[in-house]
Design an enzyme around this catalytic site. Structure first.
Site, PDB file in Angstrom:
ATOM      1  N   HIS A 181       0.841  -1.212   0.000  1.00  0.00           N
ATOM      2  CA  HIS A 181       0.000   0.000   0.000  1.00  0.00           C
ATOM      3  C   HIS A 181       0.872   1.256   0.000  1.00  0.00           C
ATOM      4  O   HIS A 181       0.671   2.166  -0.828  1.00  0.00           O
ATOM      5  CB  HIS A 181      -0.904  -0.013   1.229  1.00  0.00           C
ATOM      6  CG  HIS A 181      -1.781   1.196   1.348  1.00  0.00           C
ATOM      7  ND1 HIS A 181      -3.068   1.239   0.853  1.00  0.00           N
ATOM      8  CD2 HIS A 181      -1.561   2.428   1.893  1.00  0.00           C
ATOM      9  CE1 HIS A 181      -3.595   2.433   1.081  1.00  0.00           C
ATOM     10  NE2 HIS A 181      -2.698   3.171   1.720  1.00  0.00           N
ATOM     11  N   GLU A 182       1.816   1.293   0.899  1.00  0.00           N
ATOM     12  CA  GLU A 182       2.667   2.487   1.006  1.00  0.00           C
ATOM     13  C   GLU A 182       3.600   2.625  -0.191  1.00  0.00           C
ATOM     14  O   GLU A 182       3.915   3.739  -0.612  1.00  0.00           O
ATOM     15  CB  GLU A 182       3.467   2.453   2.313  1.00  0.00           C
ATOM     16  CG  GLU A 182       2.621   2.404   3.580  1.00  0.00           C
ATOM     17  CD  GLU A 182       1.595   3.522   3.669  1.00  0.00           C
ATOM     18  OE1 GLU A 182       1.799   4.587   3.028  1.00  0.00           O
ATOM     19  OE2 GLU A 182       0.582   3.343   4.351  1.00  0.00           O
ATOM     20  N   HIS A 210       1.813   4.571  -2.892  1.00  0.00           N
ATOM     21  CA  HIS A 210       1.912   6.023  -2.691  1.00  0.00           C
ATOM     22  C   HIS A 210       3.318   6.525  -3.046  1.00  0.00           C
ATOM     23  O   HIS A 210       3.471   7.533  -3.750  1.00  0.00           O
ATOM     24  CB  HIS A 210       1.627   6.372  -1.225  1.00  0.00           C
ATOM     25  CG  HIS A 210       0.208   6.167  -0.808  1.00  0.00           C
ATOM     26  ND1 HIS A 210      -0.861   6.671  -1.516  1.00  0.00           N
ATOM     27  CD2 HIS A 210      -0.324   5.535   0.269  1.00  0.00           C
ATOM     28  CE1 HIS A 210      -1.984   6.353  -0.891  1.00  0.00           C
ATOM     29  NE2 HIS A 210      -1.687   5.661   0.183  1.00  0.00           N
TER      30      HIS A 210
END
Length: 371
Positions: free
Chosen positions: A8-9, A12
């Site tokens: 997820h990170e 980003h």
């Protein structure tokens, strides 16, 4: 769950770097760092001592109320606020999208390796005075359709029932070779789930049994990718349905599971698989790998969807901020941002406390009713 958070990170991070944004830190977990190193771009890579979640902090990004108006110095790249609104929107979407891609890849791997079993399912037993008995179901009935959808395995029965507590459902059954249409309303009761936890679940009060094994569906690599995407979409749809039921009070809030519950499920899966003494160690390890991988895919979808909720501290909240800026032509006032982020953090922490407490009760960590 760690790999889900990291992916997820990374979504980003990679999207931000693609547009030239400076990254202050990439952190796994919260609190003080157990490990930290700074790369050539000035980004701090951290593993923190509270192993829950993680975050990427871009220079000048307002994640919390105290960040509003601040611009860190040192990392290479542009401050986050210098990115165009559409670029920031893509960065916000990239984390959840990465989770959905991970889930699709896992589902594709599972389906490509094992295919999909197809079999007809019948009723082996009915609890007295249960919704099924009151609705006219009988032992020996075979499920043909549930709410108009063909039944090809047991999940085609159990999942719709779980998602429709106290809501009338239509069942087309085969009874002695003759189709019979029935209406049954599942009841939500506290019972043991498939992992041994005592949780509120929707049920019609039947035990199921495979009746006839059909031909297994197999997939080539391209078909497996397509099937993985479809399964991810179906999982998102089920998540939306469950959340809408919870928000409208039609399903118990305890249906939601947090890190404690996920950890307990993983522990129970390991114990369940390892207690199959009739299997060799290699067979148990193989079965455990695929089961945990399947759980990882479901968690990934849940994390991606949860982060799209319009809470100011989540990706969905940032998308709301970006939409306002795109429409009005300027950012929200700093005071409004600060108040929104503070309120969002309080609400998020409240949800975490309630969900975690529910997990503790269900898992029986303090000697409660958990299995």
């Amino acid at each position: 769950m760690g790999i889900v958070v990291i992916i997820h990170e990374l979504g980003h991070f990679l999207a931000g770097r693609l547009f030239g944004a400076a990254v202050e830190s990439f952190s796994v977990g919260f609190g003080k760092p157990l490990f930290e190193r700074r790369d050539r771009a000035g980004t701090r890579w951290r593993v923190n001592w509270i192993p829950l979640g993680g975050f990427v902090k871009f220079v000048g990004e307002s994640q919390l109320a105290g960040d509003v108006g601040k611009v860190e110095q040192g990392p290479v790249g542009k401050p986050y606020k210098q990115l165009k609104v559409w670029q920031r929107s893509i960065v916000s979407l990239a984390g959840p999208l990465a989770n959905f891609v991970l889930a699709a890849a896992i589902f594709a791997l599972i389906l490509g390796t094992h295919g999909k079993a197809n079999y007809s399912v019948g009723i082996a037993g009915i609890s007295p005075d249960s919704p099924a008995e009151r609705g006219g179901m009988q032992v020996g009935d075979v499920f043909l359709q549930v709410n108009g959808n063909d039944v090809t395995d047991s999940s085609g029965i159990t999942i719709p029932i779980l998602l429709n507590p106290n809501k009338a459902m239509t069942f087309t059954m085969s009874r002695d070779g003759v189709p019979v249409d029935l209406t049954v309303t599942p009841a939500e009761v506290v019972r043991e789930n498939e992992f041994g936890q005592m949780v509120p679940q929707s049920t019609i009060g039947v035990s199921l049994a495979g009746v006839k094994l059909g031909e297994r569906t197999t997939y080539n690599p391209i078909q497996a990718v397509g099937a993985g995407v479809v399964e991810t979409g179906a999982t998102i749809d089920r998540t939306v349905t469950m959340l809408s039921r919870i928000v409208t009070g039609k399903m118990s809030f305890n249906a939601m599971t947090g890190p404690v519950g996920i950890g307990d499920i993983s522990r129970r899966v390991v114990n369940k698989v390892w207690n199959q003494k009739e299997l060799s160690t290699g067979q148990r390890l193989d079965q455990l790998f695929w089961m945990l991988l399947s759980i990882c895919a479901a968690i990934s979808v849940g994390v991606g969807f949860f982060n799209l909720l319009p809470l100011p501290v989540l990706d969905g909240g940032h998308l709301v901020f970006h939409a306002y800026e795109a429409i009005v032509g300027k950012e929200l006032p700093e005071k409004v941002q600060e108040m929104s982020l503070t309120f969002g953090l309080i609400l998020l922490l409240g949800m975490v406390v309630v969900i975690t407490w529910g997990d503790i009760i269900e898992t029986g960590l303090f000697g409660g009713v958990g299995g």
